[in-house]
Design an enzyme around this catalytic site. Sequence first.
Site, mmCIF file in Angstrom:
data_model
loop_
_atom_site.group_PDB
_atom_site.id
_atom_site.type_symbol
_atom_site.label_atom_id
_atom_site.label_comp_id
_atom_site.label_asym_id
_atom_site.label_seq_id
_atom_site.Cartn_x
_atom_site.Cartn_y
_atom_site.Cartn_z
ATOM 1 N N ASP A 99 15.311 1.158 -13.950
ATOM 2 C CA ASP A 99 14.451 -0.157 -13.996
ATOM 3 C C ASP A 99 13.514 -0.122 -12.583
ATOM 4 O OD1 ASP A 99 14.387 -2.851 -15.391
ATOM 5 O OD2 ASP A 99 15.641 -3.473 -13.648
ATOM 6 N N LYS A 135 9.539 -1.004 -11.904
ATOM 7 C CA LYS A 135 9.035 -2.015 -11.204
ATOM 8 C C LYS A 135 8.057 -1.487 -10.075
ATOM 9 C CE LYS A 135 12.877 -5.332 -11.869
ATOM 10 N NZ LYS A 135 14.196 -5.493 -11.492
#
Length: 813
Positions: free
Chosen positions: A675, A679
């Site tokens: 994750d 980003k």
Amino acid sequence: MIILKFGGTSVGTPEAIVKTVDIIIEASEQKRVAVVVSAFGGVTDALIQIAKAAAAGQPYTEALQKIIRRHCEVWQALLPQKTSSESTIEPLLTELQDIITGISLIREVSPKTLDLVTSFGERLSASIIAQVITARGTHAEYLDARSVVVTDHQFTRALVQKEITYENIQKYFASHPNLQVITGFIGATPNQATTTLGRGGSDYSASLFGAALGAGEIQIWTDVDGVLTADPRKVPDAFLVESLSYEEAMELAHFGAKVIYPPTMVPALESHIPVRIKNTFHREVPGTLINSVPTVSEQPIKGISSMKNIALLLVSGGGMVGISGIAERLFASLAKEQINVILITQASSEYSICLAIERSQAERAKEVIEAAFALELQSGLLNPIKVEDRVAIIAVVGNGMREKPGSAGRLFQTLGKHHINIMAIAQGSSELNISAVIREADEERAIRVLHDSFFFPRKKILHLFVIGTGLIGGALLEQIKNQWAALKEDQTITLRIIGIMNSQGMILNPNGIDLSAWKQTLSAEGLSSSLSTMIETIRSLNLPSSVLVDCTASEEIAAKYEEILKCGISIVTPNKKANSGSLARYQTLKKTAKETGTWFLYQTTVGGGLPIISTLRDLIASGDRITSIEGVLSGTLSWLFHSFTAGTSFGALVKKAKDQGYTEPDPRDDLSGMDVARKLLVLAREAGLQMELSDIQVESLVPEACKHAASIEKFWQCLPQADHVFEERRKNSTMQGKKLCYLASLKNSVATVRLEMVGPEHPCYNLSGTDNLIAFTTDRYREQPLIIRGPGAGAEVTAAGVLADIIRLAKYS
Ligand code: ADP
Ligand code: ASP
Ligand code: MG
């Protein structure tokens, strides 16, 4: 004397009739009044349908029974003490039935018969209302207008012979001092054939009676607060126009503002009688006053109206240039056939004339013109007559355009900006209106954008379609609802939620969904959830400034972004699937947004509500050069490592984080680092690097032994086995006076995501809570990086970030 006219909308139901009668009685206690009424709402349409069905041999009995029942029900509801034998409506209903039977037998309905059939609507309505008033203690008499209003023989749109009509009315009223309840819409030829004055003609009847009796005011009571700046069914922001000149009202009505029938103004204007439009259901609202006093208003225009079902005829050819009399012949031929020309434009070269007429008359008009110019067409002096079907006219109307230049410019500019093509344009010589012919499919969007541009030039209205009502979507809707009042006050932005969709269903309302009850509406009236229907609806509604707000984490929706942008719809989303997917897709989306003039905003995909992406964009846009990006981009990992102190076990800490709701349902999704990598990828791309996810070096924190745990339970069981590995790294860093930190870093085009040790000089050394922190080192921020820090997750802050993107879009688009 005051004339009170009540339209079909004011006499549609027993409840409405009660309100109408209240108004009549109250007014009659103060002044002498005469009342004009329309047929009950929808009855004229129904009668026409029934007559046509009977003539065509189609079934009509059910529809006829429905009309009969409706009148009987109103009769019984409002006059319960009267027995049906006393009913004056029974003979009328029997006569109506007989006439319809006659039509069905001879299989023909002439305009003359049609007028006789439709006259029953007003006759029934006036007769019932007169008796209801009488039953309430004010003696009222029924007046069938056919005994006084004299017309020519143009059935369905007869012209009134005013002189004799006025005389008849005056005589009748002189000998009938009681309150009269008069049928609107109808009249009779000198030899007693029933005629009607054109659809919507009861307004005209009221005006005739007003002029004949020298009334002080003609009041048109309806279901809206007055004349509004546009049709409220098409423009939800339309607002009340307090006053209009007769000419302005006539222009607005001519181009479709159904609230008044255009000829109504003529008798009133001739006799200088003010006309007031009032709302039967909001008596306290002063309404719109129409008189001869020209009024000044801030805006150059008073209103916008529109007409659909129009056809455009183009007559062109070299034979028209410089030859006088062509236009005259053209209009004479159309007039002879009673074809009404709504708008005309002629090119200054005289090479062409454009005519807008009602679509139903287009074929006939073409034939008439072809017959009138047969020779010119044959010899090639005129080109074949062209007919453009499916067009609409929009007109902006107002006295103020005379003094203020620029209205035509604004009209062109606004329509152009929204890709609405103008096929013909006309300006009345009085400069009271400018009208444009456009494609019918663009009509609603055109009036909305023109309404915004003329009445709220500084205001932006966004039409939002929200998909996903979970934590973030739910919080967003709540925030918009709570901001409602403030946003309403704000003269610059209006957010209107047109669609809401979740896995349970979806609701759509082109005029805006009431956010205080959306959940109830969804469960009571929701359609079944379908992404393709939603997209199709957004496309077909064709509303200006439409925005899809994707509050899901769905790949299925992300896969549709390109298609959505191509329809001219912007996207705001916290969903990372698209912008951290393949580079090719990311680039296509950026390019599509640019080409279509739409926006693709995803601030909340990195750092929740923190302004990380917008800051990065601002730095680059202002010419700065990014040398490195570094920081903590996971609230979960941020919390885990600054809480990891002596005496705690890492496994227990992960469990605690899970229990406190800081982790994903499966904590491996946080610990894997993917994750964070996504980003970082978004930021790298934003900084101009052409990177794929596979280019990022990621250290996964999921212990090797737990990676393949078959279930979450198994994962929890095996996690403590890795405690000593983490404990060792912790001790090691403490010994060096440092702390562990899961850092994302982009330096010299190398992107890494891994657990590192940071010393007290590092901005991430003192993180707390679930804070995110990002440090941009740039040419300008060389010595000290530019730091953004704060809670980087949570439904509330993320929803606020989505809202910030929406507002940004409104401000800058
Ligand atoms: P009535 O039955 O009272 O004669 P109409 O249906 O003929 O009522 O006219 C009222 C309707 O006109 C309103 O309900 C509204 O939808 C429509 N309308 C169209 N344009 C306008 C406008 N500019 N202002 C107000 N109403 C308008
Ligand atoms: N009842 C007629 C119509 O519907 C006249 C009117 O309402 O003004 O057209
Ligand atoms: Mg009307």
